[in-house]
Design a protein around this motif. Structure first.
Motif: not given
Ligand code: NAD
Length: 286
Positions: A170, A173, A176-177, A283
């Motif tokens: 998590g 994740g 990444n953003t 992405n």
């Protein structure tokens, strides 16, 4: 080289293990360090001031600058107090190492909601809370360096660590953003999966642990926190004298112009799962 000189860096869970090494090295390199630690047991129970105080004492004894904070990162109020300590003591916040962590191992069949919740709250919510509390300051000053403590358990899985692995991936994740959102403000966000002999890994085989002194991990964290490192969104496995980047790769897409039948998926399964021509993934909707 500026490195981390006069940079205010928060290291969460810095009262022992890896966090202590990070805090000591950063302070030795001229950073002003907030040594946060709840002073808990390995499973997150208990609290106290001795762990953070002792690391601050070590840093001051070697001529470094550090302040202790004892709040839990697992709540928004605790994390806000960690960042407030940096601002009150040193007047700014430039970097964070989201390092605080606990373990509540057990096979998934025996996983209780309490043990799931406790682990996710410290690792994943903890990093969210502390980073979120500092994010506005990073944006305003046009500078920030964040390191997430991920784990090979999150990247690859380990029996008995479903809660921990979920929280740790998590964090990737989240990274990444944040790497994307931070780019225009010179905020970098990277992740380190350490391998080190600490109380967290005390049950691993002794011959393995003797080659994993936590000091080996700290220079990579130090570099990621430095002004010179402008890379963002990277994951590095670090320990025992090795530093290795990890990245998601994607296989060649198999095309279906028409909606396929299950049978047509089955027919192509070997091609779909073939990674021999894989390339770094991206992405497709980002
Ligand atoms: P550790 O137990 O020595 O350190 C964790 C520290 O976090 C402790 O000092 C603890 O008191 C503190 N802490 C726990 N809950 C907290 C909270 N709510 N708020 C503030 N502090 C809290 O273990 P370590 O091995 O040094 O682990 C450091 C980080 O590295 C952890 O995130 C861990 O998951 C990660 N990690 C370690 C290894 C390894 O090989 N040691 C491998 C992968 C990941």
């Amino acid at each position: 080289m500026p490195g981390v000189v006069d940079r205010v860096v928060i290291v969460t869970g810095a009262g022992g293990g890896l966090g202590r090494e990070y805090a000591r090295l950063l302070a030795a390199e001229g950073a002003l360090v907030v040594v946060n630690d709840l002073g808990s047991n390995r499973d997150g129970t208990g609290s106290g001031t001795a762990m953070a105080d002792s690391v601050v004492g070590e840093i001051r004894a070697m001529g470094g600058r550090a302040v202790a904070n004892y709040d839990s990162v697992a709540t928004a109020a605790g994390a806000a107090a960690v960042v407030a300590t940096a601002l009150a003591e040193f007047g700014a916040v430039h970097g964070i190492v989201n390092n605080a962590g606990i373990l509540r191992d057990g096979s998934f069949a025996k996983m209780t909601e309490e043990n799931w919740d406790a682990v996710v709250r410290v690792h994943l919510f903890g990093a969210y809370h502390v980073t979120h509390a500092a994010w506005g300051h990073f944006r305003e000053q046009g500078y920030g360096r964040v390191v997430m403590a991920t784990s090979t358990t999150g990247l690859y899985g380990t029996f008995g660590q479903a809660n921990y692995g979920a929280a740790k991936l998590g964090l990737v994740g989240l990274m990444n953003t944040l790497a994307i959102e931070g780019r225009e403000y010179d905020i970098t966000v990277n992740a380190v999966a350490p391998l080190a002999a600490t109380r967290m890994t005390a049950e691993a085989p002794a011959d393995l642990l003797q080659n994993l002194p936590p000091a080996h991990v700290a220079p990579v964290v130090g570099f990621l926190l430095s002004e010179e490192c402008e890379d963002t969104g990277m994951v590095l496995i670090v320990g025992g004298g090795t530093v290795q980047r990890v990245q998601l790769f994607a296989g060649k897409p198999v095309l279906y112009p028409e909606v396929p039948t299950i049978e047509e998926v089955r027919e192509n399964w070997n091609r779909i799962t073939d990674m021999s021509d894989a390339e770094p993934g991206a992405n497709p909707v980002g």
